[in-house]
Write a protein that holds these residues in place. Structure first.
Motif, PDB file in Angstrom:
ATOM      1  N   GLU A 129       0.833  -1.209   0.000  1.00 34.52           N
ATOM      2  CA  GLU A 129       0.000   0.000   0.000  1.00 34.52           C
ATOM      3  C   GLU A 129       0.868   1.260   0.000  1.00 34.52           C
ATOM      4  OE1 GLU A 129      -2.554  -0.150   3.371  1.00 34.52           O
ATOM      5  OE2 GLU A 129      -3.636  -1.945   2.715  1.00 34.52           O
ATOM      6  N   LEU A 130       1.914   1.256   0.797  1.00 36.15           N
ATOM      7  CA  LEU A 130       2.805   2.414   0.869  1.00 36.15           C
ATOM      8  C   LEU A 130       3.498   2.646  -0.471  1.00 36.15           C
ATOM      9  CD1 LEU A 130       4.383   1.693   4.372  1.00 36.15           C
ATOM     10  CD2 LEU A 130       2.712   3.478   3.835  1.00 36.15           C
ATOM     11  N   ALA A 131       3.944   1.579  -1.116  1.00 33.06           N
ATOM     12  CA  ALA A 131       4.600   1.718  -2.416  1.00 33.06           C
ATOM     13  C   ALA A 131       3.631   2.252  -3.457  1.00 33.06           C
ATOM     14  CB  ALA A 131       5.177   0.371  -2.856  1.00 33.06           C
ATOM     15  N   ASP A 132       2.421   1.734  -3.481  1.00 34.22           N
ATOM     16  CA  ASP A 132       1.439   2.189  -4.471  1.00 34.22           C
ATOM     17  C   ASP A 132       1.066   3.650  -4.257  1.00 34.22           C
ATOM     18  OD1 ASP A 132       1.105  -0.072  -6.107  1.00 34.22           O
ATOM     19  OD2 ASP A 132      -0.182  -1.034  -4.621  1.00 34.22           O
ATOM     20  N   THR A 133       0.978   4.072  -3.009  1.00 37.15           N
ATOM     21  CA  THR A 133       0.663   5.479  -2.727  1.00 37.15           C
ATOM     22  C   THR A 133       1.737   6.402  -3.296  1.00 37.15           C
ATOM     23  OG1 THR A 133      -0.556   4.909  -0.719  1.00 37.15           O
ATOM     24  CG2 THR A 133       0.280   7.152  -0.885  1.00 37.15           C
ATOM     25  N   LEU A 134       2.995   6.010  -3.151  1.00 33.53           N
ATOM     26  CA  LEU A 134       4.086   6.833  -3.686  1.00 33.53           C
ATOM     27  C   LEU A 134       4.071   6.843  -5.212  1.00 33.53           C
ATOM     28  CD1 LEU A 134       6.898   5.807  -1.207  1.00 33.53           C
ATOM     29  CD2 LEU A 134       5.986   8.124  -1.513  1.00 33.53           C
ATOM     30  N   VAL A 135       3.815   5.703  -5.838  1.00 28.79           N
ATOM     31  CA  VAL A 135       3.750   5.659  -7.305  1.00 28.79           C
ATOM     32  C   VAL A 135       2.558   6.468  -7.807  1.00 28.79           C
ATOM     33  CG1 VAL A 135       3.454   4.163  -9.318  1.00 28.79           C
ATOM     34  CG2 VAL A 135       5.010   3.480  -7.484  1.00 28.79           C
ATOM     35  N   ASP A 136       1.453   6.442  -7.081  1.00 25.91           N
ATOM     36  CA  ASP A 136       0.283   7.239  -7.466  1.00 25.91           C
ATOM     37  C   ASP A 136       0.624   8.728  -7.560  1.00 25.91           C
ATOM     38  OD1 ASP A 136      -1.348   5.016  -7.561  1.00 25.91           O
ATOM     39  OD2 ASP A 136      -2.170   5.301  -5.540  1.00 25.91           O
ATOM     40  N   ALA A 137       1.595   9.171  -6.758  1.00 23.03           N
ATOM     41  CA  ALA A 137       1.953  10.588  -6.729  1.00 23.03           C
ATOM     42  C   ALA A 137       2.991  10.967  -7.776  1.00 23.03           C
ATOM     43  CB  ALA A 137       2.474  10.964  -5.339  1.00 23.03           C
ATOM     44  N   LEU A 138       3.538   9.991  -8.505  1.00 27.86           N
ATOM     45  CA  LEU A 138       4.499  10.300  -9.568  1.00 27.86           C
ATOM     46  C   LEU A 138       3.775  10.924 -10.762  1.00 27.86           C
ATOM     47  CD1 LEU A 138       6.707   7.044  -9.556  1.00 27.86           C
ATOM     48  CD2 LEU A 138       7.359   9.310  -8.701  1.00 27.86           C
ATOM     49  N   PRO A 139       4.492  11.655 -11.603  1.00 24.23           N
ATOM     50  CA  PRO A 139       3.855  12.205 -12.807  1.00 24.23           C
ATOM     51  C   PRO A 139       3.222  11.101 -13.649  1.00 24.23           C
ATOM     52  CG  PRO A 139       6.031  13.160 -12.500  1.00 24.23           C
ATOM     53  CD  PRO A 139       5.907  12.052 -11.487  1.00 24.23           C
ATOM     54  N   GLU A 140       2.128  11.432 -14.307  1.00 17.81           N
ATOM     55  CA  GLU A 140       1.428  10.431 -15.120  1.00 17.81           C
ATOM     56  C   GLU A 140       2.312   9.911 -16.238  1.00 17.81           C
ATOM     57  OE1 GLU A 140      -2.767   9.960 -17.602  1.00 17.81           O
ATOM     58  OE2 GLU A 140      -2.442  11.689 -16.269  1.00 17.81           O
ATOM     59  N   HIS A 141       3.146  10.790 -16.761  1.00 17.47           N
ATOM     60  CA  HIS A 141       4.141  10.395 -17.755  1.00 17.47           C
ATOM     61  C   HIS A 141       5.506  10.869 -17.266  1.00 17.47           C
ATOM     62  CE1 HIS A 141       0.926   9.424 -20.606  1.00 17.47           C
ATOM     63  NE2 HIS A 141       0.349  10.561 -20.223  1.00 17.47           N
ATOM     64  N   GLY A 142       6.571  10.140 -17.685  1.00 14.80           N
ATOM     65  CA  GLY A 142       7.912  10.578 -17.289  1.00 14.80           C
ATOM     66  C   GLY A 142       8.237  11.925 -17.909  1.00 14.80           C
ATOM     67  N   PRO A 143       9.344  12.559 -17.484  1.00 12.43           N
ATOM     68  CA  PRO A 143      10.364  11.998 -16.594  1.00 12.43           C
ATOM     69  C   PRO A 143      10.030  12.223 -15.124  1.00 12.43           C
ATOM     70  CG  PRO A 143      11.078  14.134 -17.409  1.00 12.43           C
ATOM     71  CD  PRO A 143       9.752  13.852 -18.072  1.00 12.43           C
ATOM     72  N   ALA A 144      10.801  11.533 -14.276  1.00 13.21           N
ATOM     73  CA  ALA A 144      10.668  11.693 -12.825  1.00 13.21           C
ATOM     74  C   ALA A 144      11.990  11.312 -12.191  1.00 13.21           C
ATOM     75  CB  ALA A 144       9.551  10.810 -12.290  1.00 13.21           C
ATOM     76  N   ASP A 145      12.214  11.784 -10.971  1.00 12.28           N
ATOM     77  CA  ASP A 145      13.379  11.388 -10.187  1.00 12.28           C
ATOM     78  C   ASP A 145      12.908  10.342  -9.181  1.00 12.28           C
ATOM     79  OD1 ASP A 145      15.554  11.067  -8.552  1.00 12.28           O
ATOM     80  OD2 ASP A 145      15.569  13.132  -7.776  1.00 12.28           O
ATOM     81  N   LEU A 146      13.359   9.105  -9.367  1.00  6.57           N
ATOM     82  CA  LEU A 146      12.868   8.035  -8.504  1.00  6.57           C
ATOM     83  C   LEU A 146      13.481   8.051  -7.110  1.00  6.57           C
ATOM     84  CD1 LEU A 146      12.343   4.818 -10.668  1.00  6.57           C
ATOM     85  CD2 LEU A 146      10.678   6.502  -9.835  1.00  6.57           C
ATOM     86  N   VAL A 147      14.526   8.839  -6.884  1.00  7.47           N
ATOM     87  CA  VAL A 147      14.985   9.028  -5.505  1.00  7.47           C
ATOM     88  C   VAL A 147      14.028   9.957  -4.783  1.00  7.47           C
ATOM     89  CG1 VAL A 147      16.817   9.918  -4.024  1.00  7.47           C
ATOM     90  CG2 VAL A 147      17.400   8.506  -6.000  1.00  7.47           C
ATOM     91  N   ALA A 148      13.847  11.176  -5.325  1.00 15.21           N
ATOM     92  CA  ALA A 148      12.963  12.154  -4.672  1.00 15.21           C
ATOM     93  C   ALA A 148      11.516  11.679  -4.637  1.00 15.21           C
ATOM     94  CB  ALA A 148      13.056  13.498  -5.398  1.00 15.21           C
ATOM     95  N   GLY A 149      11.089  10.962  -5.673  1.00 14.24           N
ATOM     96  CA  GLY A 149       9.683  10.591  -5.771  1.00 14.24           C
ATOM     97  C   GLY A 149       9.324   9.262  -5.128  1.00 14.24           C
ATOM     98  N   PHE A 150      10.341   8.424  -4.861  1.00 19.78           N
ATOM     99  CA  PHE A 150      10.019   7.091  -4.333  1.00 19.78           C
ATOM    100  C   PHE A 150      11.053   6.586  -3.330  1.00 19.78           C
ATOM    101  CE2 PHE A 150       9.934   2.500  -4.231  1.00 19.78           C
ATOM    102  CZ  PHE A 150       8.579   2.199  -4.190  1.00 19.78           C
ATOM    103  N   ALA A 151      12.288   6.393  -3.773  1.00 18.09           N
ATOM    104  CA  ALA A 151      13.275   5.675  -2.955  1.00 18.09           C
ATOM    105  C   ALA A 151      13.637   6.397  -1.669  1.00 18.09           C
ATOM    106  CB  ALA A 151      14.539   5.402  -3.776  1.00 18.09           C
TER     107      ALA A 151
END
Length: 414
Positions: A129-151
């Motif tokens: 659930e925690l992982a999905d919540t963070l992915v839900d908050a990522l931009p709908e399309h890339g690009p993104a920073d997976l450190v700031a946005g997830f890791a």
């Protein structure tokens, strides 16, 4: 065509600089071939003895002559390695990593129940659930920073669930405080900022302890505070264990997510295979841990008398460090060690150490990696690195591997 002979290793071998942090493995290969033990130099000026081969590393991790308590360090080590000033060093550096039996045995017993494989498995749906919540908050399309946005967030949110850190306190934890484990010498211009981090973290730990004392329950933090109040721990030991949980429970997993993804980006056929067959994930996680471990080097160990270490005489109180990454790429233990082989079995890597100091959170870290990688690969189709490999910004940490940012692209967010 003449084959140029490699330059002989210097004494001590410098372990520093951007090329080394980006790819330490060619240097480790030369060191392994030259022998199992080498004197090395760190950016802070600390000199240490580095163990590199698998067999030598395994033996050192299980060598009861080597102690972890900082009191064993000699004056030469202490002059440069005890970077954290007093009184903070005495208040925050008496945790599990710096203890020997019987104190280590007692302290470890207080924390291990929170990280058993059975408990981790029971909590895994919450991790998802925690992982999905963070992915839900990522931009709908890339690009993104997976450190700031997830890791940077996922491991700490998981940790808070496991140890019983209240949500209101967890939300106020500043990841920048974790940098207090990165050496900053007394003359370094960054020293004031380092000390500000240290004081901020100490104040936060005091607030956690006060909250748990008032609202105590059966979670790990509550049990630790109760152990202090019952005389089983000193105040310094309590604060140090919480310090270790907050820092060691966050940054290594954050960094391991980045090193694992980078390894998969460098091997797109393996990434595609793992995305298409999630049943491979448990074995893949073990191989990704072996291939590029976020815990590159162990913390200090010391002999209490002049001692032989695989044919090298090491003076009492000099620091001995084991290179887990070098051991995990030893061809005498792992065939074709530089290849990322998701089918590798058996895979007795040393990414979590070995012996009495084997990481107590290993089962949790494995679960976090399985959930994190599985979620990112499943929900971000077309996931790829959005910068050149050589433009990755590696963290100049002494003991660990990871990147400040991980810019990625993907087709869409599912």
């Amino acid at each position: 065509m003449t084959v140029q002979e490699p330059q002989p290793l210097t004494d001590p071998v410098p372990l520093m600089g951007c090329p080394y942090k980006a790819d330490p493995y060619p240097l480790y290969e030369r060191m392994r071939e030259a022998g199992p033990v080498h004197r090395v130099l760190f950016p802070s000026g600390v000199r240490a003895w580095l163990v590199t081969g698998y067999d030598a590393a395994h033996a050192a991790l299980n060598d009861d002559r080597l102690g972890k308590n900082h009191d064993r360090g000699n004056d030469g080590w202490r002059e440069r390695a005890s970077i954290m000033p007093e009184p903070q060093h005495s208040q925050l550096q008496v945790h599990l990593l710096h203890q020997d039996p019987p104190k280590h045995t007692h302290m470890r017993r207080l924390v291990t129940d929170a990280f058993t494989p059975r408990r981790v498995e029971a909590l895994t749906p919450r991790f998802q659930e925690l992982a999905d919540t963070l992915v839900d908050a990522l931009p709908e399309h890339g690009p993104a920073d997976l450190v700031a946005g997830f890791a940077a967030h996922f491991p700490f949110r998981v940790l808070a669930e496991v140890i019983g850190l209240p949500q209101e306190l967890a939300g106020r934890f500043d990841r920048d405080w974790g940098k207090v484990v990165q050496p900053v010498g007394p003359a370094d211009p960054g020293r004031p900022r380092y000390e500000a981090r240290l004081h901020g973290l100490q104040s936060y730990i005091a607030e956690v302890v006060a909250h748990k004392r008032e609202h105590g329950d059966g979670d790990l933090l509550g049990r630790l505070v109760a152990a202090r109040d019952q005389g089983e721990l000193s105040q310094e030991e309590l604060d140090s264990i919480i310090f270790q949980l907050l820092v060691a429970g966050q940054e290594p997993v954050t960094n391991q997510i980045t090193t694992a993804l980078i390894a998969l980006f460098r091997h797109p056929e393996q990434l595609a295979r793992l995305r298409d067959d999630p049943a491979l994930m448990p074995r893949a996680v073990e191989e990704l841990l072996r291939h590029d471990s976020a815990f590159e080097l162990t913390t200090w160990r010391f002999f209490d008398r002049d001692s032989d270490l695989h044919g090298t005489e090491v003076p009492a109180g000099d620091s001995v460090i084991v290179s887990l990454c070098a051991a995990n790429r030893d061809p005498r233990r792992f065939p074709d060690p530089d290849t990322l082989d998701l089918d590798r079995s058996p895979n007795p890597h040393l990414a979590f150490g070995h012996g009495i100091h084997f990481c107590p959170g290993a089962a949790l870290a494995r679960a976090e990696l399985r959930v994190a990688l599985g979620t990112l690969l499943a929900r971000l189709p077309g996931l790829h690195l959005a910068v050149r490999d050589e433009d990755l910004d590696w963290i100049p940490a002494v003991l660990g591997r990871g990147t400040h940012r991980l810019p990625v692209g993907y087709d869409r967010r599912l």
